[in-house]
Design an enzyme around this catalytic site. Sequence first.
Site, PDB file in Angstrom:
ATOM      1  N   ASP A  70       0.861  -1.176   0.000  1.00  0.00           N
ATOM      2  CA  ASP A  70       0.000   0.000   0.000  1.00  0.00           C
ATOM      3  C   ASP A  70       0.909   1.241   0.000  1.00  0.00           C
ATOM      4  O   ASP A  70       2.131   1.135   0.054  1.00  0.00           O
ATOM      5  CB  ASP A  70      -0.948  -0.035   1.216  1.00  0.00           C
ATOM      6  CG  ASP A  70      -2.181   0.815   0.991  1.00  0.00           C
ATOM      7  OD1 ASP A  70      -3.201   0.566   1.635  1.00  0.00           O
ATOM      8  OD2 ASP A  70      -2.126   1.743   0.129  1.00  0.00           O
TER       9      ASP A  70
HETATM   10  C1  GLC Z   1      -4.396   4.325  -0.028  1.00  0.00           C
HETATM   11  C2  GLC Z   1      -5.262   3.158   0.370  1.00  0.00           C
HETATM   12  C3  GLC Z   1      -5.386   2.116  -0.707  1.00  0.00           C
HETATM   13  C4  GLC Z   1      -5.326   2.799  -2.054  1.00  0.00           C
HETATM   14  C5  GLC Z   1      -3.922   3.324  -2.222  1.00  0.00           C
HETATM   15  C6  GLC Z   1      -3.757   4.081  -3.560  1.00  0.00           C
HETATM   16  O1  GLC Z   1      -3.664   4.759   1.072  1.00  0.00           O
HETATM   17  O2  GLC Z   1      -4.989   2.494   1.589  1.00  0.00           O
HETATM   18  O3  GLC Z   1      -6.626   1.429  -0.485  1.00  0.00           O
HETATM   19  O4  GLC Z   1      -5.638   1.884  -3.083  1.00  0.00           O
HETATM   20  O5  GLC Z   1      -3.539   4.179  -1.147  1.00  0.00           O
HETATM   21  O6  GLC Z   1      -4.538   5.231  -3.541  1.00  0.00           O
END
Ligand code: GLC
Length: 738
Positions: free
Chosen positions: A268
């Site tokens: 993430d």
């Molecule tokens: C965010 C979220 C994730 C998302 C990613 C890209 O922090 O936790 O669900 O897909 O970053 O935006």
Amino acid sequence: MTLNQTHPPALNDAEVEKRIKTLLNRMTLPEKIGQMAQWPGHGKLDGDLCDAIRKGQVGSVLNEVDTEILNEYQRIALEESRLGIPLIIGRDVIHGFHTMLPIPLGQAATWSPELLEQGAHMAAREAREVGIHWTFAPMIDITRDPRWGRIAESLGEDPYLTSVLGAAMVKGFQGDDLSADDRLAACAKHFAAYGYSEAGRDYAYVNLNEHELRNIVLRPFKAAAAAGVASFMTGFSDLNGVPASANEFLNRQILRAEWDYKGFVVSDWDSIIQLITHGFSENEKEAAAAAINAGVNMEMTSRSYLHHLEELIEEGRVDEELIDEAVSLILRIKFKLGLFEKAVIEAPQPADVPRPEHLDIAYQTALESVVLLKNDYHVLPLNRHAQRNVAVIGPLADDAYEQLGTWTFDGIEAWTETPLAALRRELPEHVQIHYAKGLSHTRSYDRSGFGEALEAASRSETVIMFMGEEAILSGEAHSRADINLPGAQNELLQELSRLGKTTVLVIMAGRPLTLDLTRHTTNALLYAWHPGTMGGKAIVDLILGEKTPSGKLPVSFPKHVGQIPIYYNQRSSGRPASRDSYVHIDEIPVRAPQTSVGNYSFHMDAGFEPLYPFGFGLSYTQFNFGEVYLEKERFAMGETISIYIDITNVGVREGAEVVQLYVRDRFASITRPVRELKRFKKVLLKPGEWQRLSFELTSADLEYFCKNKRWKAEPGDFDVWIGSDSRAHHHAQFTLTA
Ligand code: GLC
């Protein structure tokens, strides 16, 4: 690469494997590591990013949706980098792209895998045509904590419902051919247990035993893997002391060794370097080593892989085979997406008008997502021709932005129809609509608008109120400790309710709210979540009886925040409460003896039940069930049992019912939930019409992670209940034999 190439034929698996191997053999170690780096876009051409692409240091870009910019990044990758490997472009296409569906929690209330598949396909078509290839969805975290803002993004509290609906979304996004112009690679997230963040506070640590992890949390992820999801995303969570982005148990033992998963794993946002903040890794280099050794193949936004993997390999702390594994997994999806044949695309026509067929999908999903929680005196549906003066009150009656909900990055607000606009269109000309917001926004405590609202209501026979949460109050990092209606909304409702009018309350929110007081202020209560682009028409068609509500709760609604976590599939405890086994705090005599109120599992001031249970939702018609019939009362491992029930629409209107089947394994080596959803069917019945429904269960449906860390069904007696929600009482029992 030329523009406007017609869609090349999809490569077969053998060709893909051959091309991966050939390309991998040509790649230098830095180029391999470059494929494992995902960089953020910024809505404008980024010179540093262009340079990095040119040097082969970028495998993926996220959060860029301008086709011209994306085409320039792709052109640089294809023509100016040494090997010409195209970029995979990622985006959070969570509940629609330009045309917005209800938030996923609202979509889950449809209990319709068909609708969720259509919605995901619609979103994929709109996103792919601007140059997106990969969505970070479905989010299939199970949660039982509505304080957690990301419950809005989830499909609710139940592993079976989330498994079925999550797999449907994967199928809708991906289809059978990832290279098609209307498909996206999907991403099962957040692996795993993010929804159990302590106290419902986002990003907080998770303590969870392996039985709960495997029997509840992992089931939807296993279903997504089985559905062929192209990627997984690791969560932010510290799971039992090991953050998910460095968790070998999750990403190697479960995902690879047990499930033989063939997609790739992305971290993430910055979750790899956050291993330092967790107190797990000492520095960025240690974080990179921990993550790559734990099986994280691509790094989202942070650069620890780019900075340290070469050195770690030279030091012998990371095996280059892990790099080859990661790059092969990533290239496989790029080949299957057809990116080597067609990465630069023709810029789409400006999205100035929505596609009618997409609006239809958004409308049908919104319509079936709305849950009727209360309908005293059958005030709904309203007879539009009997109206004279209708007051429309509340901060969410006419707010196109807020009704789209959280994770609406690319939704086009101008396409949204609000409830007020729909009422103005649908109510006959003779009807006077008196509109007043009452509050400027949902968190407002400024009561200066109350007078106008009360005046509008006083002049009307019917008052329709639109309250709830602004979009900002749910979603990532937006947890609440108090989940009542925010601001002075309850006060406004209390004052409106004193006027003695026919009242209808519509709530738009990103989570279950505590409505124990709120529900007494209205005759009828509709829960619309954040219903998306077509929410206005959908809600008004239900209020005016054009359609009949069929939504069912995918999550329990607590009476009080102090009851959380409260959910239907809990385990018994040794002293479960029942309605006659506890005394409410206000009814306990003064100086009552210590043991006089019963030694059972309940809260003295809230009891033991939710305000509205999982699976609950009313209709404008009524359904009767017959007895539960079993094909046989005993069946052996590996066999199937058929279970039947008749359902009749005994009302005067056509309606859909979600018939739910729950089981209980009465005695087990690891205690089991008092009920578990195992099947459901949505049936549409005309007045007087009946259907005989059959459900098939196999012993595999009864398997669970039991004693001695084994996954199996255990012989014994089982209860089965079928009905309209998780309190279903039509009962039978069967025995599973060895
Ligand atoms: C965010 C979220 C994730 C998302 C990613 C890209 O922090 O936790 O669900 O897909 O970053 O935006």
